[in-house]
Design an enzyme around this catalytic site. Structure first.
Site, PDB file in Angstrom:
ATOM      1  N   SER A 281       0.805  -1.215   0.000  1.00  0.00           N
ATOM      2  CA  SER A 281       0.000   0.000   0.000  1.00  0.00           C
ATOM      3  C   SER A 281       0.841   1.270   0.000  1.00  0.00           C
ATOM      4  CB  SER A 281      -0.946  -0.003   1.201  1.00  0.00           C
ATOM      5  OG  SER A 281      -0.222  -0.097   2.420  1.00  0.00           O
TER       6      SER A 281
ATOM      7  N   ASP B 160      10.716   0.815  -1.691  1.00  0.00           N
ATOM      8  CA  ASP B 160       9.760  -0.218  -1.290  1.00  0.00           C
ATOM      9  C   ASP B 160       9.297   0.041   0.136  1.00  0.00           C
ATOM     10  OD1 ASP B 160       8.185  -2.479  -1.430  1.00  0.00           O
ATOM     11  OD2 ASP B 160       9.823  -3.850  -1.940  1.00  0.00           O
TER      12      ASP B 160
ATOM     13  N   GLY C 148       4.206  -9.208   3.461  1.00  0.00           N
ATOM     14  CA  GLY C 148       2.783  -9.222   3.769  1.00  0.00           C
ATOM     15  C   GLY C 148       1.920  -9.227   2.512  1.00  0.00           C
TER      16      GLY C 148
ATOM     17  N   GLU D 153      10.791  -8.990  -4.465  1.00  0.00           N
ATOM     18  CA  GLU D 153      11.258  -7.782  -3.783  1.00  0.00           C
ATOM     19  C   GLU D 153      12.733  -7.907  -3.396  1.00  0.00           C
ATOM     20  OE1 GLU D 153       7.153  -6.178  -1.662  1.00  0.00           O
ATOM     21  OE2 GLU D 153       8.348  -7.697  -0.663  1.00  0.00           O
TER      22      GLU D 153
END
Length: 234
Positions: free
Chosen positions: A31, A84, A99, A106
């Site tokens: 998010s 990130d 998560g 990543e």
């Protein structure tokens, strides 16, 4: 706009000041990273030049929607910077990530970059990692044996807690790489390096969400404004 989103946007905006014209950029997932992507999209629409490597299919879709130019690590194996988010950050800037289920990509993207900047709100800062369950990406083959091996490794390190196979919409969650995720509810993790080494010694473990030594800068947004944190030696 709620306060949590306002803080995420503030951290993302500060991170964007570190992105220079012409950079090869790793673009994170989650998010907070999505707020960064939206701000980056506004800037590229006005002529700012970057080329990005997204860390998930979800991020790639948002970048394409915003017309942010993309590449791959096959085409562009060396990146200047990755931006990130994180699920947790400790004083040494060791992270728990995953998560959103993109931890393998990543970590690959972060490792291919000269630098990594983490963006987060102040709720993600912890004295010791482990409040957030540790995502462990595993091969679907031999799941039971791998889970048992993770439990044995945890026991040896004095860690305990439920190992939960991640579900989504009533089905086993599958990563972009075709793997499963076990969320390990270990609680406090006093020695992240020892746990990392123990998990990597298990053949069925593909990757885990402990990011050690990859981030040198964390941008934290809180009620008192923006803080840029460098790792403390602990």
């Amino acid at each position: 706009m709620d306060e949590a989103r306002r803080l995420k946007i503030a951290a993302a905006a500060e991170a964007l000041t570190h992105v220079k014209d012409g950079m090869r950029l790793g673009i994170g997932t989650g998010s907070t990273a999505e707020e960064f992507v939206r701000l980056l999209g506004e800037k590229t629409a006005n002529g700012f030049k970057v080329i990005g490597v997204p860390t998930s299919e979800r991020t790639a879709a948002l970048c394409k929607e915003l017309n942010i130019p993309l590449t791959t690590l096959e085409e562009t194996p060396h990146l200047d910077l990755t931006i990130d988010g994180a699920d947790e950050v400790d004083p040494a800037l060791t992270l728990i990530k995953g998560g959103g289920g993109a931890l393998l990509r990543e970590k690959i993207v972060a490792a291919a970059s000269d630098a990594m900047i983490v963006i987060a709100d102040e709720s993600k800062l912890v004295d010791t990692l482990g409040r957030f369950p540790l995502p462990i990406e595993v091969n679907s083959f031999g799941l039971g044996a791998t889970t048992r091996a993770i439990q044995k490794a945890a026991d040896k390190l004095g860690l305990s807690g439920a190992l939960v196979l991640r579900q989504k919409d009533g089905k086993t969650f599958v990563t972009d790489g075709g793997h499963y995720i076990i969320d390990a509810n270990f609680g406090r993790i006093p020695d992240s390096k020892a746990l990392s080494d123990a998990l990597f010694a298990i053949p069925g473990v593909v990757e885990h969400g402990l990011f050690i030594g990859l981030s040198e800068t964390t941008i934290i947004a809180g009620a008192d404004g923006i803080r840029t944190i460098k790792p403390s030696k602990i």
